[in-house]
Design a protein around this motif. Structure first.
Motif, mmCIF file in Angstrom:
data_model
loop_
_atom_site.group_PDB
_atom_site.id
_atom_site.type_symbol
_atom_site.label_atom_id
_atom_site.label_comp_id
_atom_site.label_asym_id
_atom_site.label_seq_id
_atom_site.Cartn_x
_atom_site.Cartn_y
_atom_site.Cartn_z
ATOM 1 N N SER A 189 0.832 -1.211 0.000
ATOM 2 C CA SER A 189 0.000 0.000 0.000
ATOM 3 C C SER A 189 0.859 1.250 0.000
ATOM 4 O O SER A 189 0.366 2.326 -0.344
ATOM 5 C CB SER A 189 -0.867 0.043 1.263
ATOM 6 N N HIS A 241 -2.445 -3.399 -6.452
ATOM 7 C CA HIS A 241 -2.906 -3.063 -5.103
ATOM 8 C C HIS A 241 -4.375 -3.408 -4.925
ATOM 9 O O HIS A 241 -5.247 -2.788 -5.534
ATOM 10 C CB HIS A 241 -2.647 -1.563 -4.861
ATOM 11 N N LEU A 272 -12.216 -3.333 -6.727
ATOM 12 C CA LEU A 272 -11.205 -2.486 -7.358
ATOM 13 C C LEU A 272 -9.787 -3.018 -7.147
ATOM 14 O O LEU A 272 -9.475 -3.563 -6.090
ATOM 15 C CB LEU A 272 -11.285 -1.080 -6.746
ATOM 16 N N GLU A 302 -5.745 -1.283 -7.968
ATOM 17 C CA GLU A 302 -4.952 -0.205 -8.558
ATOM 18 C C GLU A 302 -3.697 -0.844 -9.165
ATOM 19 O O GLU A 302 -2.982 -1.571 -8.472
ATOM 20 C CB GLU A 302 -4.533 0.814 -7.493
ATOM 21 N N VAL A 343 -0.180 0.085 -10.340
ATOM 22 C CA VAL A 343 0.733 1.229 -10.241
ATOM 23 C C VAL A 343 1.915 0.982 -11.175
ATOM 24 O O VAL A 343 2.681 0.029 -10.997
ATOM 25 C CB VAL A 343 1.214 1.432 -8.790
ATOM 26 N N ILE A 365 -7.888 0.294 -12.106
ATOM 27 C CA ILE A 365 -7.556 1.670 -12.455
ATOM 28 C C ILE A 365 -6.033 1.745 -12.493
ATOM 29 O O ILE A 365 -5.361 1.014 -11.762
ATOM 30 C CB ILE A 365 -8.158 2.719 -11.478
ATOM 31 N N THR A 366 -5.512 2.606 -13.354
ATOM 32 C CA THR A 366 -4.064 2.649 -13.535
ATOM 33 C C THR A 366 -3.496 3.941 -12.975
ATOM 34 O O THR A 366 -3.955 5.028 -13.331
ATOM 35 C CB THR A 366 -3.731 2.536 -15.039
ATOM 36 N N VAL A 367 -2.514 3.813 -12.114
ATOM 37 C CA VAL A 367 -1.778 4.975 -11.617
ATOM 38 C C VAL A 367 -0.588 5.099 -12.574
ATOM 39 O O VAL A 367 0.356 4.322 -12.508
ATOM 40 C CB VAL A 367 -1.309 4.759 -10.161
ATOM 41 N N PHE A 395 -0.974 6.215 -3.901
ATOM 42 C CA PHE A 395 -1.702 5.886 -5.132
ATOM 43 C C PHE A 395 -2.949 6.793 -5.258
ATOM 44 O O PHE A 395 -2.835 7.982 -4.951
ATOM 45 C CB PHE A 395 -2.040 4.394 -5.201
ATOM 46 N N ILE A 396 -4.096 6.268 -5.676
ATOM 47 C CA ILE A 396 -5.243 7.168 -5.859
ATOM 48 C C ILE A 396 -6.201 7.084 -4.659
ATOM 49 O O ILE A 396 -6.500 8.095 -4.019
ATOM 50 C CB ILE A 396 -6.012 6.838 -7.161
ATOM 51 N N VAL A 397 -6.635 5.876 -4.349
ATOM 52 C CA VAL A 397 -7.681 5.719 -3.325
ATOM 53 C C VAL A 397 -7.216 6.261 -1.975
ATOM 54 O O VAL A 397 -7.928 7.044 -1.324
ATOM 55 C CB VAL A 397 -8.091 4.230 -3.203
#
Ligand code: NAD
Length: 285
Positions: A120, A141, A151, A153, A155, A180-182, A189-191
């Protein structure tokens, strides 16, 4: 490259669910863990989960048996990764431990295997070099509980190849997750960045007496349509975990001191759902 065989390293909170999810979705899946007894525990938990699905009519007993057959518990790391197309690292959040493990895995796994970390906090570039093939490395992730959260992620590290990312996007779809792509690595990351911003504001409001914990959660739930407010979510994640993350950020000079209310809760052992009390009280029976 098409991923068919998946190996998960670390059978803790995340790893056991990541592995069972892959097995349920049809992947030949191997789980390994260095701590004695973990694999037996996961096998018992997995059986309980599958029996529950059968009892609820969500799958047949034949399907459950097929899933169990393709879900392998293997103690030896070397044997566990020997035929993997994708290796998912889900061990403790200690960078040196991860790097040491990843270096070993890269030598033992097939040369074309993709290796990912479920970390994380550590970005791909802090681990990729240990594998000697950073183009085959990224973070994948998951969210807790990984069997149920839709979901992941992905990365992208500075050296992750487009083929690696493409394979991971396709894998995510096959395990029933929205990816989703970082596109450029960034801490949190995003979340967790979005959640961090929400919680920082929630702490500010409660610490300065603008509103109660309950009303701040209600604001997010009814006003923004979030399924759970910040404090309810922190109770679910564990207040000790939230405190450690805040403390680490403070020590690194990237965040303020952890909120007093949070520190007091942790000192009192009120860690959220897992202890029956955090910001809210839970009936854990
Ligand atoms: P955990 O402590 O529950 O499990 C870690 C497991 O790894 C343990 O079973 C331990 O025996 C095993 N292990 C440790 N060192 C090992 C080694 N060298 N080889 C093989 N096995 C080893 O941890 P967790 O909460 O499942 O977290 C695992 C990873 O997932 C961390 O990187 C964390 O950042 C990430 N993550 C956690 C969450 C969460 O909510 N817990 C959410 C997303 C991502």
């Amino acid at each position: 490259m098409e991923i068919k065989r998946v190996t998960v390293i670390g059978g803790g909170t995340m790893g056991q669910q990541i592995a069972l999810n892959a097995a349920v979705k049809g992947f030949d899946t191997t789980l390994t863990d260095s701590f004695p007894g973990v694999l037996d525990k996961v096998a018992t938990w997995s059986k309980g989960y599958l029996d529950g699905r059968v009892a609820k009519g969500k799958m047949t007993s034949e399907e459950a048996a097929t899933i169990t057959k393709r879900f392998h518990m293997v103690e030896s790391l070397e044997a566990a990764v020997a035929e993997a197309d994708l290796v998912i690292e889900a061990i403790v959040e200690v960078l040196d431990a991860k790097k040491e493990l990843l270096a070993k895995v890269a030598k033992m796994a097939p040369a074309n295997a993709i290796i990912v970390s479920n970390s994380s906090t550590f970005v791909p570039s802090s681990m990729a070099a240990a594998t000697g093939k950073p183009e085959k490395f990224a973070n994948l992730h998951y969210f807790n509980p990984a069997l149920h959260m839709d979901l992941v992620e992905i990365v992208v590290g500075p050296q992750s190849s487009p083929e690696t990312i493409k394979s991971l996007v396709s894998f995510a779809a096959k395990i029933g997750k929205q990816a989703i792509t970082v596109q450029k690595e960034i801490e949190g990351f995003i979340v967790n960045r979005l959640f961090g911003a929400l919680t920082t504001e929630a702490w500010f409001l409660v610490e300065n007496g603008y509103a109660t914990v309950e009303d701040i959660d209600t604001a997010a739930e009814k006003g923004l349509g979030h399924p759970m407010g910040a404090f309810r979510t922190m109770d679910l994640a564990g207040l000790d975990t939230i405190y450690s993350i805040r403390l680490a950020k403070y020590k690194a000079g990237t965040g303020a001191t952890p909120p007093k209310i949070l520190e007091e809760k942790v000192k009192k052992g009120e860690l959220g759902r897992k202890t029956g009390k955090g910001f809210y009280t839970y009936d854990n029976k």
